[in-house]
Design a protein around this motif. Structure first.
Motif, PDB file in Angstrom:
ATOM      1  N   PRO A 636       0.811  -1.228   0.000  1.00 30.92           N
ATOM      2  CA  PRO A 636       0.000   0.000   0.000  1.00 30.92           C
ATOM      3  C   PRO A 636       0.838   1.269   0.000  1.00 30.92           C
ATOM      4  O   PRO A 636       0.476   2.253  -0.658  1.00 30.92           O
ATOM      5  N   LEU A 637       1.968   1.263   0.717  1.00 30.29           N
ATOM      6  CA  LEU A 637       2.803   2.459   0.756  1.00 30.29           C
ATOM      7  C   LEU A 637       3.388   2.763  -0.620  1.00 30.29           C
ATOM      8  O   LEU A 637       3.379   3.917  -1.074  1.00 30.29           O
ATOM      9  N   THR A 638       3.875   1.747  -1.314  1.00 27.33           N
ATOM     10  CA  THR A 638       4.395   1.958  -2.665  1.00 27.33           C
ATOM     11  C   THR A 638       3.297   2.465  -3.588  1.00 27.33           C
ATOM     12  O   THR A 638       3.510   3.378  -4.400  1.00 27.33           O
ATOM     13  N   GLY A 639       2.120   1.891  -3.480  1.00 20.23           N
ATOM     14  CA  GLY A 639       1.003   2.348  -4.320  1.00 20.23           C
ATOM     15  C   GLY A 639       0.620   3.788  -4.040  1.00 20.23           C
ATOM     16  O   GLY A 639       0.296   4.548  -4.977  1.00 20.23           O
ATOM     17  N   ARG A 640       0.653   4.200  -2.782  1.00 20.50           N
ATOM     18  CA  ARG A 640       0.314   5.591  -2.466  1.00 20.50           C
ATOM     19  C   ARG A 640       1.361   6.557  -3.033  1.00 20.50           C
ATOM     20  O   ARG A 640       1.016   7.642  -3.510  1.00 20.50           O
ATOM     21  N   LEU A 641       2.643   6.178  -2.979  1.00 20.47           N
ATOM     22  CA  LEU A 641       3.674   7.045  -3.548  1.00 20.47           C
ATOM     23  C   LEU A 641       3.474   7.215  -5.051  1.00 20.47           C
ATOM     24  O   LEU A 641       3.664   8.307  -5.599  1.00 20.47           O
ATOM     25  N   VAL A 642       3.110   6.144  -5.728  1.00 27.08           N
ATOM     26  CA  VAL A 642       2.828   6.251  -7.169  1.00 27.08           C
ATOM     27  C   VAL A 642       1.646   7.189  -7.406  1.00 27.08           C
ATOM     28  O   VAL A 642       1.663   8.036  -8.311  1.00 27.08           O
ATOM     29  N   HIS A 643       0.616   7.055  -6.573  1.00 27.88           N
ATOM     30  CA  HIS A 643      -0.590   7.867  -6.789  1.00 27.88           C
ATOM     31  C   HIS A 643      -0.345   9.335  -6.475  1.00 27.88           C
ATOM     32  O   HIS A 643      -0.936  10.212  -7.141  1.00 27.88           O
ATOM     33  N   TRP A 644       0.496   9.635  -5.500  1.00 29.34           N
ATOM     34  CA  TRP A 644       0.776  11.045  -5.207  1.00 29.34           C
ATOM     35  C   TRP A 644       1.329  11.757  -6.436  1.00 29.34           C
ATOM     36  O   TRP A 644       1.031  12.932  -6.682  1.00 29.34           O
ATOM     37  N   SER A 645       2.140  11.072  -7.221  1.00 33.70           N
ATOM     38  CA  SER A 645       2.721  11.701  -8.413  1.00 33.70           C
ATOM     39  C   SER A 645       1.698  11.902  -9.519  1.00 33.70           C
ATOM     40  O   SER A 645       1.938  12.674 -10.457  1.00 33.70           O
ATOM     41  N   ARG A 646       0.571  11.222  -9.451  1.00 26.64           N
ATOM     42  CA  ARG A 646      -0.483  11.392 -10.453  1.00 26.64           C
ATOM     43  C   ARG A 646      -1.433  12.530 -10.101  1.00 26.64           C
ATOM     44  O   ARG A 646      -2.210  12.969 -10.955  1.00 26.64           O
ATOM     45  N   LEU A 647      -1.402  12.970  -8.855  1.00 29.16           N
ATOM     46  CA  LEU A 647      -2.342  13.994  -8.406  1.00 29.16           C
ATOM     47  C   LEU A 647      -1.823  15.390  -8.734  1.00 29.16           C
ATOM     48  O   LEU A 647      -0.618  15.622  -8.864  1.00 29.16           O
ATOM     49  N   SER A 648      -2.751  16.305  -8.837  1.00 22.10           N
ATOM     50  CA  SER A 648      -2.402  17.686  -9.179  1.00 22.10           C
ATOM     51  C   SER A 648      -1.697  18.369  -8.015  1.00 22.10           C
ATOM     52  O   SER A 648      -1.833  17.951  -6.857  1.00 22.10           O
ATOM     53  N   PRO A 649      -0.943  19.447  -8.300  1.00 22.63           N
ATOM     54  CA  PRO A 649      -0.291  20.187  -7.204  1.00 22.63           C
ATOM     55  C   PRO A 649      -1.290  20.703  -6.168  1.00 22.63           C
ATOM     56  O   PRO A 649      -0.975  20.747  -4.973  1.00 22.63           O
ATOM     57  N   ALA A 650      -2.492  21.061  -6.599  1.00 24.48           N
ATOM     58  CA  ALA A 650      -3.484  21.557  -5.645  1.00 24.48           C
ATOM     59  C   ALA A 650      -3.896  20.457  -4.668  1.00 24.48           C
ATOM     60  O   ALA A 650      -4.052  20.698  -3.461  1.00 24.48           O
ATOM     61  N   THR A 651      -4.061  19.237  -5.169  1.00 25.65           N
ATOM     62  CA  THR A 651      -4.427  18.129  -4.284  1.00 25.65           C
ATOM     63  C   THR A 651      -3.288  17.792  -3.337  1.00 25.65           C
ATOM     64  O   THR A 651      -3.517  17.551  -2.143  1.00 25.65           O
TER      65      THR A 651
END
Length: 727
Positions: A636-651
């Motif tokens: 889950p931690l690796t998956g969250r790090l990947v997802h953070w890079s997909r999110l916009s700067p505002a998020t």
């Protein structure tokens, strides 16, 4: 009436036709089957063995409840009834003041408006009741089948021989084919003998019990040996007379030697140490100053103890590992988190069988992020975490009932004193090993110990009959006998129907989803799967058609859903892709309604919602819930790090504290290979947070990161890389 006339009806009742009694071979066969099914750790195996054990108890009740073990029958069925009521309370809807906090998170996310539960995974807790009931029903079946010394001793002998031969077969398989486990491939511990189990520590507990059983058989064979005739034959050099039966003793000693060798090859520090303590306890009990088997048995037992110690010393890797690691063990490191989890779930528990969902928030990443802790490596702490403080009186009453029976057996039995001595030693063995491992949480191991306890208790209660027992021998009316056995029969009538139904349902559900599980395993292994198969399985797994809440099925279905999304692709067929996204999201919502404390499901929901259109507030909330549920687990931690890079700067800015916490744990504790995957496509917002966190890493970790990510290496990283070379 003469004395013979008075006891004649009792003799007739004891020799009832075989159809009115449960054969002693039945519980032995059930335990052997449970072991052969790799310890019955799969849903299908648990359902099958539970169904057979429940039917055995039903058949055993036809012959009535044995008078000598009526007390133990009442205690066991009473404990099972009490635990079952607690499980029902954990899965029933309750007010928010009693519900787990994860259910409030589910309502805050707008995913459910239903009442919460004490258990964080009520469906899993209800399914886990099968594992809870199994040892109690096997114990009852053992008591109902062994109604006297002859029955119990015969069952004990058959069980010892059966499991002993199985251990020899596993020993040969380990020597010849170390990569195999029974009929399948060995998933782990290829350098250790694991008997029929996946884990070496459970194997050590089982083999330790077998050592105690073989010691009983050795003492009995030695007692029956015509030692005077043997001495004369050896002195005169003549043939052995027919009265000297040396073969049983020699064969048992050989089997004991092979079993101790197998125990040493497990290299389980806790299992070997607990077995050594149990053997010493048994020898001490047999050596008490009272009439007993005699000093010859003590000399043999002492010699066997020395042989076991010598073979344990012959496993140098075990001793070296114990000397090198000492207290530097993940189980010791995780103890603080386990104690905090037990404190927070002290009153009613967090749900029996739901430890894998309860513990992740308490996991310390400094102890390692690899793997999933689905068991506590401590029987007592896991019991309190799952069942709360009510687990402790259940444990004390159950253990006290066994200890009382063994104490009576050691006091009253003479020629069969080895059985209660082994029973008490076995209790010490599982109690001691339960401090550092989870052997009794494995259904096959629990069933094995339950039958071992039932047979030793039956023999321990063989003398000094109760007043009721003496009255029955004198001709007590059937009505009085029914009054004594009615509580057991009525309680079993309440417990057995759910056991039979749940056992059959568990088998059917496991069989119906076998293809789904197999496909998910193939996908996880990187194998290709026909898109048509993915569509068919996904259609069958949508919540409208499959309302199951089994965690393994939900995760397997999610793997299939996501694989179907990857195959379709947004650019190729946007309509079909959007339909699959909607179907996958409905599945994840259903999964969270079953298990709101699963961090991977929260992460997948965030990913699917972001695919349909990103909303900063929603993403920040979902990522916060995902971290809260599983902050320090590798996947889950690796998956969250990947997802953070997909999110916009505002998020990312909206959830800055959560993002910093995830990135900090990832940089400090994740393997570099995972970090490369997670940070390969990092966004500028994530890169800025990473640069802020890097100087705060330890010197050695900064050096490793500087080598792995030279483009991120600022002055601080370059300096540390020159000072501390990477390993």
């Amino acid at each position: 009436m003469s004395q013979q006339g008075r006891i004649h009806p009792t003799v007739v009742r004891q020799r009832a036709p075989s159809t009115a009694r449960l054969p002693v071979a039945v519980p032995c066969a059930i335990v052997l089957l449970a072991l052969l099914l790799n310890g019955s750790n799969s849903p299908f195996a648990v359902g099958l063995v539970l169904l057979l054990a429940a039917l055995a108890v039903v058949f055993g009740l036809v012959g009535g409840v044995p008078e000598r073990t009526r007390r133990e029958c009442l205690v066991s069925i009473g404990l099972l009834a009490g635990l079952s009521l607690l499980v029902l309370l954990q899965v029933a809807p309750v007010p928010d003041s009693l519900a787990a906090p994860a259910w409030r998170d589910l309502r805050a996310a707008g995913l459910s408006h239903a009442a919460g539960h004490v258990s964080v995974a009520p469906a899993g807790t209800l399914d886990a009741w099968q594992r809870l009931a199994l040892p109690f029903l096997v114990f009852l079946a053992g008591l109902l089948a062994s109604r006297g010394d002859a029955d119990a001793a015969r069952a004990f002998r058959r069980l010892t021989i059966g499991i002993g031969l199985l251990s020899v077969a596993c020993l040969l398989q380990f020597v010849l084919f170390p990569e195999r486990l029974l009929a399948g491939e060995k998933p782990a511990y290829r350098d250790n003998l694991t008997f029929v189990f996946v884990n070496r520590n459970t194997a050590a507990t089982a083999l330790g019990l077998l050592v105690l059983m073989l010691l009983v058989r050795v003492t009995q064979a030695w007692r029956r040996l015509d030692r005077a005739a043997l001495s004369v034959a050896l002195r005169d050099g003549g043939a052995l007379p027919p009265t000297v039966r040396l073969l049983p003793l020699v064969a048992t000693l050989a089997l004991l030697l092979l079993t101790v060798t197998a125990l040493a090859l497990t290299q389980s520090r806790g299992g070997i140490a607990a077995t050594a303590v149990a053997v010493c306890v048994m020898i001490g009990l047999l050596g008490r100053g009272r009439p007993g088997p005699g000093p010859g048995v003590l000399r043999i037992a002492a010699g066997l103890c020395l042989a076991m110690a010598a073979l344990a010393v012959a496993a140098p890797r075990t001793i070296l590992r114990a000397a090198e690691q000492g207290l530097d063990d993940p189980r010791v490191c995780m103890l603080g988190g386990l104690l905090r989890a037990a404190r927070d779930h002290a009153w009613l528990g967090g749900g029996f069988g739901a430890f894998a969902a309860i513990f992740p928030p308490y996991r310390d990443p400094a102890c390692g992020v690899d793997g999933v802790w689905d068991k506590a490596h401590n029987f007592y702490l896991e019991g309190v975490i799952g069942l709360g403080l009510p687990f402790l009186p259940v444990l004390l009453v159950g253990g006290g009932a066994l200890a009382a029976a063994y104490r009576a057996g050691l006091r009253d039995r003479r020629t069969m004193a080895a059985y209660p001595a082994a029973g008490l030693a076995g209790l010490v063995l599982v109690a001691a090993h339960g401090l550092v491992d989870f052997s009794l949480q494995i259904p096959g191991m629990a069933a094995f110990y339950a039958l071992f306890a039932a047979l030793t208790v039956t023999i321990a209660r063989g003398r000094a009959p109760t007043r009721a027992g003496r009255a029955e021998a004198g001709g007590t009316p059937e009505a009085a006998r029914w009054r004594r056995t009615a509580p057991v029969v009525l309680a079993c009538g309440l417990i057995l129907p759910p056991a039979i139904v749940m056992g059959a349902r568990g088998m059917a559900e496991a069989a119906s989803h076998s293809e789904l599980r197999a496909t998910a395993r193939r996908l996880d292994a990187g194998m290709a799967v026909d898109p048509a198969v993915l569509d068919r399985l996904a259609d069958a797994a949508v919540p409208a058609r499959s309302a199951t809440c089994d965690g393994t099925i939900l995760r397997a279905a999610l793997t299939v859903f996501l694989a179907g999304l990857d195959v379709t692709g947004r650019e190729r067929d946007h309509g079909a892709w959007a339909s699959r996204v909607d179907r996958a999201e409905r599945h994840v919502r259903h999964a969270l309604s079953c298990a709101p404390a699963d961090g991977l499901f929260w992460l997948r929901l965030a990913m699917l919602r972001q695919a349909g259109g990103e909303r900063a507030d929603e993403q920040a909330m979902l990522m916060a819930f995902a971290r809260k549920a599983a902050p320090a687990e590798r996947r889950p931690l690796t998956g969250r790090l990947v997802h953070w890079s997909r999110l916009s700067p505002a998020t990312v800015a909206r959830a800055r504290a959560v993002a910093l916490a995830d990135l900090g744990d990832g940089l400090a504790f994740l393997p570099v290979s995972d970090l490369r995957v997670a940070l390969e496509g990092r966004s500028p917002a994530v890169e800025a947070l990473v640069r802020r966190l890097l100087p705060g890493m330890g010197a050695l970790r900064r050096a490793i990161l500087a080598q792995a990510f030279p483009d991120l290496a600022g002055k601080a990283l370059e300096k540390s890389a020159r000072v501390v070379p990477p390993p």
